[in-house]
Scaffold this motif. Structure first.
Motif, PDB file in Angstrom:
ATOM      1  N   ASN A   1     -15.184 -30.023 -18.131  1.00  0.00           N
ATOM      2  CA  ASN A   1     -16.170 -31.090 -18.314  1.00  0.00           C
ATOM      3  C   ASN A   1     -17.442 -30.568 -18.991  1.00  0.00           C
ATOM      4  OD1 ASN A   1     -14.331 -32.767 -17.040  1.00  0.00           O
ATOM      5  ND2 ASN A   1     -15.313 -32.611 -15.043  1.00  0.00           N
ATOM      6  N   GLY A   2     -17.229 -29.694 -19.982  1.00  0.00           N
ATOM      7  CA  GLY A   2     -18.332 -29.188 -20.800  1.00  0.00           C
ATOM      8  C   GLY A   2     -19.067 -27.990 -20.249  1.00  0.00           C
ATOM      9  N   LYS A   3     -18.656 -27.481 -19.079  1.00  0.00           N
ATOM     10  CA  LYS A   3     -19.355 -26.349 -18.473  1.00  0.00           C
ATOM     11  C   LYS A   3     -18.386 -25.190 -18.240  1.00  0.00           C
ATOM     12  CE  LYS A   3     -22.747 -29.270 -16.079  1.00  0.00           C
ATOM     13  NZ  LYS A   3     -23.324 -29.657 -14.762  1.00  0.00           N
ATOM     14  N   PRO A   4     -18.882 -23.927 -18.265  1.00  0.00           N
ATOM     15  CA  PRO A   4     -18.003 -22.779 -18.011  1.00  0.00           C
ATOM     16  C   PRO A   4     -17.322 -22.903 -16.656  1.00  0.00           C
ATOM     17  CG  PRO A   4     -20.116 -22.038 -18.867  1.00  0.00           C
ATOM     18  CD  PRO A   4     -20.274 -23.511 -18.571  1.00  0.00           C
ATOM     19  N   PHE A   5     -16.024 -22.611 -16.632  1.00  0.00           N
ATOM     20  CA  PHE A   5     -15.262 -22.738 -15.392  1.00  0.00           C
ATOM     21  C   PHE A   5     -14.572 -21.432 -15.005  1.00  0.00           C
ATOM     22  CE2 PHE A   5     -11.122 -23.820 -13.342  1.00  0.00           C
ATOM     23  CZ  PHE A   5     -11.625 -24.343 -12.153  1.00  0.00           C
ATOM     24  N   ALA A   6     -13.913 -20.784 -15.952  1.00  0.00           N
ATOM     25  CA  ALA A   6     -13.191 -19.539 -15.649  1.00  0.00           C
ATOM     26  C   ALA A   6     -13.102 -18.700 -16.900  1.00  0.00           C
ATOM     27  CB  ALA A   6     -11.792 -19.841 -15.116  1.00  0.00           C
ATOM     28  N   ASN A   7     -13.058 -17.386 -16.710  1.00  0.00           N
ATOM     29  CA  ASN A   7     -12.947 -16.477 -17.844  1.00  0.00           C
ATOM     30  C   ASN A   7     -11.951 -15.385 -17.521  1.00  0.00           C
ATOM     31  OD1 ASN A   7     -13.895 -14.001 -19.621  1.00  0.00           O
ATOM     32  ND2 ASN A   7     -14.697 -15.854 -20.565  1.00  0.00           N
ATOM     33  N   GLY A   8     -11.151 -15.025 -18.506  1.00  0.00           N
ATOM     34  CA  GLY A   8     -10.139 -14.003 -18.296  1.00  0.00           C
ATOM     35  C   GLY A   8      -8.888 -14.607 -17.686  1.00  0.00           C
ATOM     36  N   LEU A   9      -7.879 -13.763 -17.528  1.00  0.00           N
ATOM     37  CA  LEU A   9      -6.612 -14.239 -16.977  1.00  0.00           C
ATOM     38  C   LEU A   9      -6.825 -14.773 -15.574  1.00  0.00           C
ATOM     39  CD1 LEU A   9      -3.576 -14.607 -17.087  1.00  0.00           C
ATOM     40  CD2 LEU A   9      -3.340 -12.256 -16.274  1.00  0.00           C
ATOM     41  N   ILE A  10      -6.417 -16.009 -15.353  1.00  0.00           N
ATOM     42  CA  ILE A  10      -6.497 -16.621 -14.028  1.00  0.00           C
ATOM     43  C   ILE A  10      -5.206 -17.392 -13.802  1.00  0.00           C
ATOM     44  CG2 ILE A  10      -7.805 -18.584 -14.987  1.00  0.00           C
ATOM     45  CD1 ILE A  10      -9.134 -18.836 -12.206  1.00  0.00           C
TER      46      ILE A  10
ATOM     47  N   GLY B   1     -19.517  -2.977  -9.833  1.00  0.00           N
ATOM     48  CA  GLY B   1     -20.497  -3.354  -8.819  1.00  0.00           C
ATOM     49  C   GLY B   1     -21.923  -2.989  -9.195  1.00  0.00           C
ATOM     50  N   VAL B   2     -22.205  -2.944 -10.504  1.00  0.00           N
ATOM     51  CA  VAL B   2     -23.560  -2.603 -10.952  1.00  0.00           C
ATOM     52  C   VAL B   2     -24.233  -3.853 -11.502  1.00  0.00           C
ATOM     53  CG1 VAL B   2     -22.867  -0.246 -11.504  1.00  0.00           C
ATOM     54  CG2 VAL B   2     -22.820  -1.992 -13.298  1.00  0.00           C
ATOM     55  N   PRO B   3     -25.567  -3.862 -11.553  1.00  0.00           N
ATOM     56  CA  PRO B   3     -26.277  -5.014 -12.131  1.00  0.00           C
ATOM     57  C   PRO B   3     -25.811  -5.294 -13.553  1.00  0.00           C
ATOM     58  CG  PRO B   3     -27.817  -3.550 -11.015  1.00  0.00           C
ATOM     59  CD  PRO B   3     -26.496  -2.834 -11.044  1.00  0.00           C
ATOM     60  N   GLY B   4     -25.628  -6.572 -13.861  1.00  0.00           N
ATOM     61  CA  GLY B   4     -25.247  -6.986 -15.205  1.00  0.00           C
ATOM     62  C   GLY B   4     -23.755  -7.089 -15.444  1.00  0.00           C
ATOM     63  N   GLU B   5     -22.944  -6.638 -14.482  1.00  0.00           N
ATOM     64  CA  GLU B   5     -21.492  -6.699 -14.692  1.00  0.00           C
ATOM     65  C   GLU B   5     -20.963  -8.107 -14.460  1.00  0.00           C
ATOM     66  OE1 GLU B   5     -17.469  -4.417 -13.120  1.00  0.00           O
ATOM     67  OE2 GLU B   5     -19.100  -4.818 -11.701  1.00  0.00           O
ATOM     68  N   GLU B   6     -21.119  -8.615 -13.265  1.00  0.00           N
ATOM     69  CA  GLU B   6     -20.524  -9.900 -12.892  1.00  0.00           C
ATOM     70  C   GLU B   6     -21.021 -11.036 -13.773  1.00  0.00           C
ATOM     71  OE1 GLU B   6     -17.784 -11.999 -10.757  1.00  0.00           O
ATOM     72  OE2 GLU B   6     -18.261  -9.902 -10.334  1.00  0.00           O
ATOM     73  N   GLU B   7     -22.334 -11.077 -14.001  1.00  0.00           N
ATOM     74  CA  GLU B   7     -22.909 -12.188 -14.753  1.00  0.00           C
ATOM     75  C   GLU B   7     -22.580 -12.149 -16.250  1.00  0.00           C
ATOM     76  OE1 GLU B   7     -26.505  -9.577 -13.490  1.00  0.00           O
ATOM     77  OE2 GLU B   7     -24.423  -9.904 -12.887  1.00  0.00           O
ATOM     78  N   ASN B   8     -22.063 -11.008 -16.729  1.00  0.00           N
ATOM     79  CA  ASN B   8     -21.740 -10.893 -18.158  1.00  0.00           C
ATOM     80  C   ASN B   8     -20.245 -10.799 -18.441  1.00  0.00           C
ATOM     81  OD1 ASN B   8     -24.373 -10.886 -19.507  1.00  0.00           O
ATOM     82  ND2 ASN B   8     -24.752  -9.046 -18.294  1.00  0.00           N
ATOM     83  N   ILE B   9     -19.414 -11.111 -17.445  1.00  0.00           N
ATOM     84  CA  ILE B   9     -17.982 -11.180 -17.698  1.00  0.00           C
ATOM     85  C   ILE B   9     -17.723 -12.308 -18.696  1.00  0.00           C
ATOM     86  CG2 ILE B   9     -15.728 -11.744 -16.690  1.00  0.00           C
ATOM     87  CD1 ILE B   9     -16.646 -10.374 -14.127  1.00  0.00           C
ATOM     88  N   GLY B  10     -17.034 -11.959 -19.770  1.00  0.00           N
ATOM     89  CA  GLY B  10     -16.791 -12.933 -20.839  1.00  0.00           C
ATOM     90  C   GLY B  10     -17.905 -12.999 -21.853  1.00  0.00           C
ATOM     91  N   LYS B  11     -18.970 -12.238 -21.617  1.00  0.00           N
ATOM     92  CA  LYS B  11     -20.089 -12.207 -22.550  1.00  0.00           C
ATOM     93  C   LYS B  11     -20.348 -10.772 -23.024  1.00  0.00           C
ATOM     94  CE  LYS B  11     -22.204 -16.178 -20.253  1.00  0.00           C
ATOM     95  NZ  LYS B  11     -23.373 -16.687 -19.483  1.00  0.00           N
ATOM     96  N   GLY B  12     -19.291  -9.980 -22.962  1.00  0.00           N
ATOM     97  CA  GLY B  12     -19.398  -8.582 -23.372  1.00  0.00           C
ATOM     98  C   GLY B  12     -18.776  -7.641 -22.363  1.00  0.00           C
TER      99      GLY B  12
END
Length: 525
Positions: free
Chosen positions: A183-192, A337-348
């Motif tokens: 519905n126009g918003k990010p939902f999942a990234n990577g194999l699911i 488990g370091v800062p910047g990992e989880e929030e940037n999955i699919g963005k680098g």
């Protein structure tokens, strides 16, 4: 683009269709439009069950290289909710063929319990799935969502070839596939897998299901239930079935982590195979035995019954009893488990070099981990990117020497050992640098780059049995030499356990051992 052998295969497959389908094209101009029209025309030319008229236009489709699959039901045209934006070649050609067959009345691949669940979804769900045609993981997601669309009129799915829609990719900060928007918003990234897709939907929409009377036919009591379908689970299923037991296998997908593996060169007696091929062989071998397969399904809970048996509660709402259980749920990629990992999955930040490597063509990237998976990823990426920096926490690389030698022959692969990753930084929504510490000197370094591929091993899939069976400090299931857990009638095998060395050969042997132990337990009851 499409050779005669593929066209002949389509003609053969179409014999399984019970009703015709029609391709309907979007309007407008695009440099690839003529190629798409030729592609669809050739497919339609294989059988009278597939129709296409390039002059028949649907103005509502999103682009000039978008087309939808329409089914013919009782003489009327019925929108399936399936749209392809781009030319679905490469790995996505299979997604198109399955969409044609399934829209044409061929049996869906989803478990019956999952089908009934999806039909109960009561909200409009418009999915957009961005893919790369070279991604071997993307079709699994596309095909699952296409089936959702076929099952429920409120669901649609648009496959989007990211290479042809770069403006959308840039606007949405997509640097990894598959990237699913809802519905126009990010939902999942990577194999699911399908089970996790449904879990995320139920989590996001607690009132997703319509209240209807449950008419699901429950399984009778099973002798053995195997949870997981990687090498260990498949071996356990085959061995128990050969003993004449009533066997059910519950799995997200057959093959597990193996399905994501590229070349496999250490499976004894098989000099070279691939994860996709080996997984297909698993399916074929399982089909030789009387095994009840619940694929695309997950176990929510294991309970006890008054008869000292166990109850299996599935995410579909189904419940059945079993006399014994073999846990073979394997493992998944471990995160830093370091800062910047989880929030940037699919963005680098990525975990699959083969899937996401093309997004970093000509760029600087880093691979975290100097084991086999890390060095293999570096070798895969070296032919695409400008430069690969491999960061290894230990003081020396842990990969097999043959892999290290291959990597050192590449001028654009650099190794840094004794490096502790501290942070992944992003600028304007995309990864821009990595911060790591020299463990010997304590000095901190920062490198500008565009992508970070995390390859630091696996973490066992044991969250659903935490507190139910004994786990070690790493979350692995504690087992003895016969694959027995601390609970009577519950066994475990493969990468999810404390057995050393996570290898396909070892997992198969452990699965066989667990099956024989379960059989011994059952005959002694």
């Amino acid at each position: 683009m499409i050779d005669q052998s593929l066209l002949d295969a389509i003609k053969s497959y179409s014999e399984n269709m019970t009703r015709p389908i029609t391709f309907v094209l979007g309007n407008g101009t695009h440099e690839k439009r003529a190629e798409l029209i030729d592609f669809l025309t050739k497919i339609a030319g294989t059988t009278d069950k597939i129709n296409f008229d390039a002059e028949a236009i649907d103005e509502s489709l999103p682009s000039a290289i978008s087309f939808k699959v329409v089914s013919h039901v009782d003489g009327d045209l019925a929108d399936t909710g399936i749209v392809f934006s781009g030319i679905p070649g490469g790995h996505e050609f299979t997604s198109l063929i399955l969409a044609i067959l399934q829209a044409g009345g061929h049996t869906l691949k989803l478990d019956e319990g999952i089908q009934k669940l999806v039909k109960r979804f009561n909200k409009p769900l418009q999915f957009q799935t961005y893919v790369s045609l070279s991604c071997h993981s993307c079709p699994e997601v596309v095909q699952a969502l296409n089936q959702f669309a076929l099952l429920n009129d409120d669901i649609s799915n648009e496959m989007i070839d990211g290479a042809l829609f770069q403006e959308q990719v840039e606007a949405n900060n997509i640097q990894g596939v598959p990237a699913v928007f809802l519905n126009g918003k990010p939902f999942a990234n990577g194999l699911i897998d399908t089970a996790k897709l449904i879990g995320k939907l139920q989590e996001q929409f607690p009132d997703l299901l319509s209240e209807v009377e449950d008419d699901t036919e429950q399984l009778e009591q099973q002798d053995v239930t195997i949870i997981g379908a990687g090498p260990a689970g498949v071996a356990a299923a085959i061995y128990t079935a050969r003993k004449g037991l009533k066997v059910t296998m519950v799995a997200d997908r057959i093959g597990g982590q193996v399905k994501d593996t590229q070349d496999i060169e250490n499976l004894i007696s098989v000099p070279l195979t691939t994860g996709t091929h080996l997984s297909a062989d698993f399916v074929k071998h399982l089909g030789e035995y009387n095994i009840t397969l619940k694929e695309h399904v997950s176990v929510k809970e294991i309970g006890e019954t008054s008869e000292e048996n166990y109850s299996i509660h599935l995410n579909t709402g189904e419940t059945f009893e079993t006399r014994s259980i073999i846990l073979a749920t394997g493992a998944q990629w471990r995160k830093l488990g370091v800062p910047g990992e989880e929030e940037n999955i699919g963005k680098g930040v990525a975990f699959c070099a083969h899937c996401d490597g093309p997004f970093f063509k000509g760029k600087e990237i880093s691979v975290i981990g100097g084991g086999n998976s890390g060095v293999e990823a570096a070798l895969d990426l070296a032919g695409i990117v400008k430069h690969v920096t491999v960061l290894e926490f230990a003081d020396e690389l842990k990969a097999d020497q043959v892999l290290i030698n291959k990597a050192k022959e590449r001028s654009n692969i650099e190794f840094i050992t004794g490096a502790a990753t501290k942070e992944i930084k992003a600028t304007d929504g995309k990864v821009s640098s990595i911060v790591f510490e020299d463990r010997k000197t304590g000095e901190t370094h920062e490198r500008d780059l565009s992508g970070v591929f995390v390859q630091i091993g696996l973490v066992p899939n044991t969250s659903f049995v935490k507190g139910f069976v004994d786990l070690n400090r790493f979350g692995e299931i504690e087992i003895d030499e016969r694959c027995r857990t601390d609970r009577k009638g519950i066994f475990a095998c493969g990468d999810v356990t404390t057995v050393p060395f996570k290898q396909i050969n070892i997992a198969m042997g452990e699965g066989s051992k667990a099956a024989l132990s379960a059989f011994e337990y059952l005959v002694m009851q």
